[in-house]
Design a protein around this motif. Structure first.
Motif, PDB file in Angstrom:
ATOM      1  N   GLY A 125      -3.169   3.802   6.645  1.00 55.69           N
ATOM      2  CA  GLY A 125      -3.486   2.842   7.704  1.00 55.69           C
ATOM      3  C   GLY A 125      -3.256   3.348   9.111  1.00 55.69           C
ATOM      4  O   GLY A 125      -3.205   2.553  10.055  1.00 55.69           O
ATOM      5  N   GLY A 152      -0.626  -4.693   8.298  1.00 52.67           N
ATOM      6  CA  GLY A 152       0.259  -5.594   9.042  1.00 52.67           C
ATOM      7  C   GLY A 152      -0.526  -6.748   9.649  1.00 52.67           C
ATOM      8  O   GLY A 152      -1.738  -6.673   9.852  1.00 52.67           O
ATOM      9  N   VAL A 153       0.215  -7.822   9.920  1.00 51.81           N
ATOM     10  CA  VAL A 153      -0.370  -9.029  10.527  1.00 51.81           C
ATOM     11  C   VAL A 153      -0.254  -8.897  12.054  1.00 51.81           C
ATOM     12  O   VAL A 153       0.793  -8.483  12.554  1.00 51.81           O
ATOM     13  N   GLY A 177       3.023  -5.535   3.967  1.00 49.18           N
ATOM     14  CA  GLY A 177       3.806  -4.356   3.589  1.00 49.18           C
ATOM     15  C   GLY A 177       3.921  -4.155   2.089  1.00 49.18           C
ATOM     16  O   GLY A 177       4.813  -3.435   1.626  1.00 49.18           O
TER      17      GLY A 177
HETATM   18  N1  UDP Z   1       0.681  -0.198   8.936  1.00 49.97           N
HETATM   19  C1  UDP Z   1      -0.448   0.586   8.902  1.00 49.97           C
HETATM   20  N2  UDP Z   1      -1.006   0.991  10.082  1.00 49.97           N
HETATM   21  C2  UDP Z   1      -0.487   0.641  11.283  1.00 49.97           C
HETATM   22  C3  UDP Z   1       0.674  -0.178  11.302  1.00 49.97           C
HETATM   23  C4  UDP Z   1       1.224  -0.586  10.105  1.00 49.97           C
HETATM   24  O1  UDP Z   1      -0.946   0.904   7.838  1.00 49.97           O
HETATM   25  O2  UDP Z   1      -1.047   1.041  12.305  1.00 49.97           O
HETATM   26  C5  UDP Z   1       1.265  -0.610   7.667  1.00 49.97           C
HETATM   27  C6  UDP Z   1       2.717  -0.245   7.508  1.00 49.97           C
HETATM   28  O3  UDP Z   1       2.829   1.079   7.019  1.00 49.97           O
HETATM   29  C7  UDP Z   1       3.176  -1.276   6.497  1.00 49.97           C
HETATM   30  C8  UDP Z   1       2.289  -2.488   6.824  1.00 49.97           C
HETATM   31  O4  UDP Z   1       1.227  -2.001   7.618  1.00 49.97           O
HETATM   32  O5  UDP Z   1       2.919  -0.838   5.195  1.00 49.97           O
HETATM   33  C9  UDP Z   1       2.990  -3.592   7.612  1.00 49.97           C
HETATM   34  O6  UDP Z   1       4.099  -3.993   6.932  1.00 49.97           O
HETATM   35  P1  UDP Z   1       4.934  -5.283   7.384  1.00 49.97           P
HETATM   36  O7  UDP Z   1       5.993  -5.473   6.371  1.00 49.97           O
HETATM   37  O8  UDP Z   1       5.288  -5.173   8.829  1.00 49.97           O
HETATM   38  O9  UDP Z   1       3.823  -6.389   7.154  1.00 49.97           O
HETATM   39  P2  UDP Z   1       3.642  -7.799   7.823  1.00 49.97           P
HETATM   40  O10 UDP Z   1       5.020  -8.366   8.054  1.00 49.97           O
HETATM   41  O11 UDP Z   1       2.889  -7.570   9.079  1.00 49.97           O
HETATM   42  O12 UDP Z   1       2.865  -8.521   6.789  1.00 49.97           O
END
Ligand code: UDP
Length: 184
Positions: A125, A152-153, A177
């Motif tokens: 990503g 990520g959101v 994640g």
């Molecule tokens: N991530 C990604 N590219 C980016 C930023 C984040 O692939 O530019 C991935 C990061 O490696 C992780 C996921 O997005 O696996 C975000 O995880 P998080 O637990 O923060 O998820 P959220 O709380 O946003 O659902």
């Protein structure tokens, strides 16, 4: 809040897949609803998603206070069950997101667990605008049935909305994640 209430989300998604009806699944929690208040684009995407499931307990409490008989559905559990259905039906899965080693680890763990898991493709990503074009080409060429997007959101929700036309018949799920958890 457009949380959709289905008796059985997995069965509903299997039907959608069999009918080749493209679907965007959003798994929502309270933090995301707060973000959507500040971010009209995110709010619009949540409104237009075919399935919004109550991932967070805050969302469940809120809906129950409004008289909905609703059960929490953690997004990671929903995704796991949909992946199991994909394996059972030989549907092809594309994994997009997470760090480069992470997504490959998930694939190797899944291949150990299910010898017949059909991986249509993977991409980490962390891509820039140039490599994003390659990601899009890869996605379009693969025409996976199930596309898991862990950016990520709110990026993953906005990204799915902008790119789902590349595989219009797929089930697209924003998995946050989850790849990090699945990779062990
Ligand atoms: N991530 C990604 N590219 C980016 C930023 C984040 O692939 O530019 C991935 C990061 O490696 C992780 C996921 O997005 O696996 C975000 O995880 P998080 O637990 O923060 O998820 P959220 O709380 O946003 O659902």
């Amino acid at each position: 809040m457009p949380v959709h209430i289905h008796e059985d989300y997995v069965a509903w998604l299997v039907e959608r897949l069999q009918a080749r009806q493209g679907t965007h699944v959003v798994t929502i929690n309270a933090e995301m609803t707060m973000q959507a208040r500040q971010n009209p684009a995110l709010a619009r995407v949540i409104q237009s998603a075919e399935l919004v499931v109550p991932d967070g307990s805050g969302v469940v409490l809120y809906l129950r206070s409004r008289g909905e008989k609703i059960k929490r559905c953690p997004g990671i559990e929903l995704s796991e069950q949909v992946v199991e259905q994909a394996v059972r039906n030989q549907w092809r899965i594309f994994l997009l997101g997470g760090a480069p080693t992470v997504v490959d680890q998930v694939v190797s763990i899944w291949q150990q667990r299910w010898q017949n898991v059909a991986i249509a493709g993977t991409h980490h990503g962390y891509f820039d605008a140039v490599s994003e074009a390659q990601v899009c080409e890869q996605l379009q060429a693969a025409q996976a049935d199930l596309i898991l997007v862990g950016l990520g959101v709110p990026r993953q929700e906005l990204w799915i909305d902008q790119h789902r036309h590349l595989c219009p018949k797929a089930i697209w799920i924003g998995v946050g994640g989850s790849f990090d958890i699945w990779s062990g």
